[in-house]
Write a protein that holds these residues in place. Structure first.
Motif, PDB file in Angstrom:
ATOM      1  N   ALA A   1     105.914  22.103  15.468  1.00  0.00           N
ATOM      2  CA  ALA A   1     106.508  22.387  14.161  1.00  0.00           C
ATOM      3  C   ALA A   1     105.524  22.120  13.032  1.00  0.00           C
ATOM      4  N   ILE A   2     104.637  21.167  13.222  1.00  0.00           N
ATOM      5  CA  ILE A   2     103.624  20.905  12.188  1.00  0.00           C
ATOM      6  C   ILE A   2     102.387  21.761  12.437  1.00  0.00           C
ATOM      7  N   GLY A   3     101.933  21.755  13.677  1.00  0.00           N
ATOM      8  CA  GLY A   3     100.635  22.357  13.986  1.00  0.00           C
ATOM      9  C   GLY A   3     100.578  23.849  13.764  1.00  0.00           C
ATOM     10  N   ILE A   4     101.631  24.560  14.172  1.00  0.00           N
ATOM     11  CA  ILE A   4     101.576  26.018  14.053  1.00  0.00           C
ATOM     12  C   ILE A   4     101.506  26.464  12.598  1.00  0.00           C
ATOM     13  N   PRO A   5     102.437  26.041  11.744  1.00  0.00           N
ATOM     14  CA  PRO A   5     102.336  26.507  10.355  1.00  0.00           C
ATOM     15  C   PRO A   5     101.050  26.067   9.666  1.00  0.00           C
ATOM     16  N   VAL A   6     100.670  24.816   9.839  1.00  0.00           N
ATOM     17  CA  VAL A   6      99.456  24.355   9.157  1.00  0.00           C
ATOM     18  C   VAL A   6      98.242  25.121   9.681  1.00  0.00           C
ATOM     19  N   GLY A   7      98.204  25.326  10.984  1.00  0.00           N
ATOM     20  CA  GLY A   7      97.081  26.078  11.556  1.00  0.00           C
ATOM     21  C   GLY A   7      97.020  27.490  11.011  1.00  0.00           C
TER      22      GLY A   7
END
Ligand SMILES: Nc1ncnc2c1ncn2[C@@H]1O[C@H](COP(=O)(O)OP(=O)(O)OP(=O)(O)O)[C@@H](O)[C@H]1O
Ligand SMILES: Nc1ncnc2c1ncn2[C@@H]1O[C@H](COP(=O)(O)OP(=O)(O)OP(=O)(O)O)[C@@H](O)[C@H]1O
Ligand SMILES: [Mg+2]
Ligand SMILES: [Mg+2]
Lengths: 329, 264, 282, 264, 282
Positions: D83-89
């Protein structure tokens, strides 16, 4: 700054249970049952209840200091030298309270086929990470056996604890290593043996506390009293089975080799019976550790111990005060 | 019609400028937090002390031999990892049977902690550099492999047809179609490999008997409660990693100028 | 490979009157694994192409023309029937056949020049570097892309990309040229110029050409015969011979009566097929 | 014209069959090597003993509570990481400034050993699940991030134009164009995250003081020289990882049926 | 947004005689960062399109047609000059303009149906699901893809893909239709059918169309005016008004004398530009 009593009579042994915290969390750095049994026996036999503590939770963690400083641990059973160093460097009220392991068995275990110190020539040996105390101790053993650790043997640096080093011997990757007493059985079962062995009085491991000491000295005293009482029970050889059964019930799977080492491990010169130590031993130990740069130079260890709770516990249990008050005034 | 355009001479430095300001702010914040002693200095030293420790470490020759040992080992390890990981990964991506057979082991190896293999490795290889290199390779090779594998599945079938139509043999297909197409996957895999290889390197140095390298430095600093030195080592590691990764990205840009379309 | 080639040359003499490319009762289709169905694109197609012939194929969109040419190229295997080129069943792509792809299929990471070079560099016996360079230069000039040698495909317009694909196929002078709507994306004038070039080249080289187009004019202008394919599943509706003299591009043939007749005929054949791409269920 | 085709009912089991044979051979080889005692049994137990230990562990209820603790923590940790990694990436991939600013930290965090952060984390968070979860997230989130970041750069500019032309706003662009296009990168990143998250989980359980979880089991087995139990735990970890990764690949195939072109 | 729209409607009355789309001295080009050059694709183009007009653009491959239409769409910013649509400078894509892309630009992970739905689903005020479904059905029928609703783009032929792109642009009935060679990949018959449909639709909706084509016939058949662009850098060579009555598709106008004249004229204009795509250095 701690108040040092002038005489034993000034020490109040009775615990004011109203001032004692009901629950505590303590940290130990070793999953071995020996490091848990004081607390668990005290719990089981109701010694904590006697001093007003309802429950004590044990957290096993390789490094309890962050927990102690951060406040998630109330007390910790950890290396004396490291704790003092952390006290000095962290500028917190971290203090050593008592000593748990007062003896240091400096042992060089060797694999099958090595029978005399001379057999070690040219062999690979480890005492752990270069520059560590264990490394130093192994070199000392070699030197004491009449050899030059730098030229006569090949010393390698390894990580991990005593059991990693035992593994290394058993697998043949090293021919000898500094290991702990409790590994004797396992080493001998595989044909190896303790080739060199020295014991010294080194107050290496003990209880310490941080914030709790300032917030509730009464609780600290109560904790020491209960665990010290448990210690008296544990060291009685008659109670060996009771203790081992209790530990097994608590989920520890204790191999036969460890059970056999019960008496050795709980010998008074190794597993301190009264929580005390000799100031001379501490002087030497800290000086050593200053040389290893573990303890910052110029450290006066007396500023980083608080013996009042220990003295109160010793007095309450009818044990002689050790170290004597005199050495602190 | 072609015109010559002038590119501001400072344009290429824009990123550098942002980075400098960025790190500047970061370090100042660090210093402020450390000075406020919100976090115990035992675990969170001032950045000034940290740089001090680093400077002293270099000045007194404490750091350089360790750094050079680590760097050398690491680079060799990464080269080996890439040389193994890229072809095997591409093969697994394009060959269903290779995928089914190798996948379980590759994924198991990717996710099992490397520490668990150290005793076995020491047992087999003894102490010394070979063992440390092996740990680096074992750490880095699998991330590379799995990313390459994932990449192959995205290759445009039209281009595969073009390759076959113009006589590319199996190896040429890999070299001239599959690899260029999957390059972003490969690079990202290598970058992941760099990250994991660094950790592997530390573990190897810690447990591998040499008493050398940044891992050794880190351990000793930890043992001695030398927080500034510990953080100095971590910063060196971070610089090493970020530097290598940026290098890879630069390489990717050089190798794939066609991706720099003005649309982006 | 080299051995096989020698053989081909030997036998070529005997087989001069045999069809060069031959499709026998070919049915082709695509499986849909999601709903376990198979779409039949072409049904029972039989067709011969003589050596040196220019065969144009016209037919409604989606009738299976690309599928057919892909079978000759060796990318798609027929479900039934067989395709042979020079007597050998087609099992895969071969260097004797070069293709201009409907979707160009240029390598995005290669410049125009290097995309064209790709057609030559994979061969075991390839022309010298200088020879390659010269051929590439000529091919680029032929398709009017001089000045764009070092441009990447994404920097080209649609029609320019298509022309790179043409240059790539022509540069090796293969014995079979498979062209899938090669001039679909270029403007009318460029298209004419390129038609003229193509006619000239194959008159010189004697290449066999299979040429898919949407332009009936183009089919009649270039083809020796025009195959009219019906809606999916594609079947051959009629093969229309184009009995017009060559060269056709430079002359006024396209204004001739005969040209108009043939054109009208094909037109009427297709009329009934237009927009017939509805999916039939059998 | 549409025909119904019959697919052999055994076709889907082909891979399962290969896998079974594959693992069978692997375990038999293991057993043979172990029986030959080429490697000291203390470090390389027989596979039969290992399965024995696993069976006993489950039968006596030693393993299950630990496995369930680990599994639960791990899944929550992975969800947070995704949930954090995908959008930030994705953001870092599409926004140059976000990239320049965040990259150094992301890469530093990807490559610094997680162990180094444990003291700081314990100091701040104490013991307990929050801290163990944090380690899992810190381990898994960065691989996901960097892969997503790399993926965005490959998105076909034509499709970005189509998205904009048909009125997709920023979020819709991410959800409907960028994410589907980068899916293989995202999945591969999540898989890398799974691998690293598992290691993080073990570290957290080992050092985090919980006395629970597979990490604890592993540590205790090591302490007690219980090689079969140690390997049994490793096998459980491997199964966990391979299972999750296969799950992700299955998910990818479901989400992207369009990639299953017959050309492959 | 909604507010702006209301305004537009208000002003539309006053501005009825103003040009709807207007390009003023537009120059466009692409930067090449590798060798720090800039390729000028279009130079100093000025052009007005009236509301409801059908503007066809023809010109040699690579002359900047796509670049021009991309500027109207808002994907490319002019280096100089300005483009306005309905009086507002174009700063980016807008829902008032829909585009048929030269390279189709379908979303590969969506079926035909869902690709077409994409044109509607992003709007703030979108038609109901049932209404959407109905429109999609009609659009699919219009382009002759019934039966392929659930097919993915990679399962379609080139011409079928192109038609999906057309359906996607038509389904929202935008006020401006930008079509970049929309019928380039379909066969002659389908093309005619679709031309007829398009003529019918815009007669009903009054949409403004900018239409790039390579077929002069198509330009003359559909356009109110035909813009002839010269070789790169593209300049407007001439704007040819097509003074033929509508509807043109169903009648015999394409056989008429006037049609042939206009066609010839455009042809001759283009003649001098063919294969002129050589890269000029200035
Ligand atoms: N890869 C594929 N998978 C499934 N179906 C396909 C595939 N390729 C083509 N088809 C189907 O096969 C039929 C024939 O396609 P093909 O590309 O041969 O047509 P075509 O005659 O070349 O059409 P066009 O003139 O539009 O290019 C079409 O209905 C198409 O949907
Ligand atoms: N992304 C790009 N980067 C660099 N140059 C480009 C780019 N797109 C187009 N060009 C150049 O701009 C010029 C005009 O291209 P454009 O696509 O507008 O031509 P066009 O008239 O649409 O041609 P066609 O009829 O072949 O589609 C060409 O010379 C092309 O090389
Ligand atoms: Mg086709
Ligand atoms: Mg164009």
């Amino acid at each position: 700054t701690q108040v040092i009593p002038k005489t034993e009579s000034e020490i109040v042994s009775a615990i004011d249970t109203a001032k004692v915290r009901k629950t505590l969390t303590v940290g130990v750095d070793n999953p071995h049952y020996l490091f848990h049994h004081d607390v668990l026996v005290a719990l089981d036999r109701g010694y904590f209840k006697e001093v007003g503590i309802d429950n004590v939770t044990i957290v096993t963690t390789e490094d309890p200091l962050p927990g102690l400083i951060g406040g998630s641990l109330d007390l910790a059973l950890y290396d004396t030298d490291t704790t003092i160093a952390a006290g000095v460097k962290s500028r917190t009220q971290l203090r050593m309270l008592s000593i748990y392991l007062g003896g240091e068995a400096n042992i060089l275990g060797v694999r099958q086929g090595i029978n005399t110190p001379q057999d070690l020539r040219g062999k690979t040996i480890t005492g752990g990470q270069f520059g560590s105390r264990n490394d130093f101790l192994v070199r000392k053993l070699i030197r004491d056996a009449g050899m030059n650790p730098d030229t006569d043997v090949k010393i390698v640096s390894t990580g991990g604890q005593s059991n990693s080093r035992l593994q290394a011997i058993l697998s043949g990757t090293v021919d000898g290593a500094g290991i702990q007493l409790r590994h004797k059985g396992m080493l001998e079962a595989q044909g190896g043996k303790f080739l060199l062995q020295e014991t010294a009085q080194v107050p290496q491991v003990g209880w310490s506390a941080g914030k709790l000491l300032a917030e509730s000295p009464e609780t600290v005293a109560a904790f020491l009293q209960a665990t010290l009482k448990a210690r008296q029970f544990i060291v009685d050889p008659q109670n060996k089975d009771a203790v081992l059964n209790l530990m097994a019930a608590k989920g520890f799977q204790i191999p036969q080799e460890f059970k056999d080492a019960y008496a050795d491990e709980n010998a008074p010169d190794y597993h301190t019976r009264d929580g005390g130590f000799e100031t001379a031993d501490m002087d030497k130990f800290v000086t050593d550790q200053i040389n290893f740069k573990v303890v910052p130079s110029g450290t006066n260890w007396r500023q980083w111990v608080d013996l009042m709770p220990l003295w109160r516990a010793q007095k309450a249990l009818g044990l002689p005060l050790r170290p004597a008050i005199g050495g602190f005034q | 019609m072609i015109e010559q355009i002038k590119v501001s001479r400072f344009a290429p430095f824009r990123n550098t400028a942002i980075t400098l300001v960025n790190l500047g702010v970061f370090f100042v914040l660090w210093e402020l937090v450390a000075r406020a002693e919100v976090i115990n200095p035992l675990f969170f030293p001032r950045i000034t002390d940290t740089f001090d420790a680093m400077y002293n470490g270099f000045a007194t020759g404490v750091i350089w031999p360790q750094l050079s040992h680590s760097l050398q080992n690491f680079l060799i390890g990464m080269l080996i990892s890439a040389a193994i990981g890229i072809p095997v990964g591409l093969l697994m991506g394009s060959n269903k049977v290779a995928d089914v057979i190798l996948s379980p082991y590759v994924w198991a190896m990717t996710s099992l902690p490397r520490v668990a293999f150290i005793p076995l490795l020491i047992l087999i290889m003894g102490f010394g550099n070979a063992m440390q290199l092996t740990i680096i390779v074992l750490s880095a090779v699998f991330p590379i492999m799995v990313n390459c594998m994932a990449g192959v599945k995205t290759v445009d079938p039209s281009l595969l047809r073009a390759g076959r139509a113009f006589g590319a043999n199996r190896i040429q297909m890999y070299g001239k179609i599959i690899l260029p197409f999957t390059l972003p996957f490969v690079i990202s895999g290598v970058n992941q490999g760099i990250a994991r290889g660094l950790v592997g390197m530390l573990i190897g140095e810690l447990l591998g008997g040499g008493g050398e390298g940044l891992g050794f430095l880190l351990d000793r600093a930890g043992e001695q409660f030398d927080a500034p030195m510990l953080y100095a080592t971590l910063i060196l590691l971070a610089v090493m990693s970020v530097g290598l990764v940026q290098g890879m990205r630069w390489l990717e840009r050089r190798a794939a100028p066609w991706r720099e379309s003005p649309a982006r | 490979m080299t051995h096989a080639k020698v053989q081909v040359v030997d036998e070529a003499i005997e087989r001069a009157d045999q069809p060069f490319i031959s499709a026998r009762h070919v049915t082709a289709g695509y499986e849909n694994r999601r709903d376990h169905t198979r779409l039949i694109a072409l049904r029972d197609v039989s067709l011969d192409v003589a050596r040196g012939e220019f065969l144009a194929i016209v037919g409604p969109s989606g009738c299976g023309k690309t599928t057919f040419i892909n079978m000759i190229a060796g990318f798609v295997q027929p479900l039934e029937g067989e395709i042979t080129v020079d007597g050998e069943p087609v099992t895969g792509p071969g260097m004797d056949r070069a293709m201009v792809f409907q979707d160009y299929a240029l390598l995005p990471w290669r410049t125009v020049q290097r995309n064209i070079r790709f057609a030559m560099e994979n061969r075991r016996t390839k022309p010298s570097k200088a020879e390659q360079d010269e051929r590439i230069r000529k091919a680029i000039e032929l398709v009017g892309l001089t000045g764009f040698e070092k441009a990447y495909p994404h920097e080209l317009s649609g029609g320019m990309r298509q022309r790179v694909g043409i240059a790539r196929a022509l540069v090796t002078e293969p014995s079979v040229l498979l062209m899938d709507e090669p001039f679909g994306a270029v403007d009318a004038m460029t298209r004419e110029a390129m038609q003229a070039e193509l006619e000239k080249i194959i008159a010189q080289t004697g290449q066999t050409v299979v040429f898919i187009t949407h332009s009936i004019d183009e089919a009649v202008t270039l083809g020796d015969r025009v195959v009219v394919v019906s809606s999916r599943p594609g079947r051959i509706k009629e093969i229309v011979p184009v009995d017009l003299p060559r060269p056709r591009m430079d002359s006024d043939i396209r204004g001739s009566q005969r040209f108009a007749e043939i054109r009208e005929h094909i037109w009427s054949l297709l009329q009934s097929e237009a927009l017939g791409a509805k999916r039939e269920h059998s």
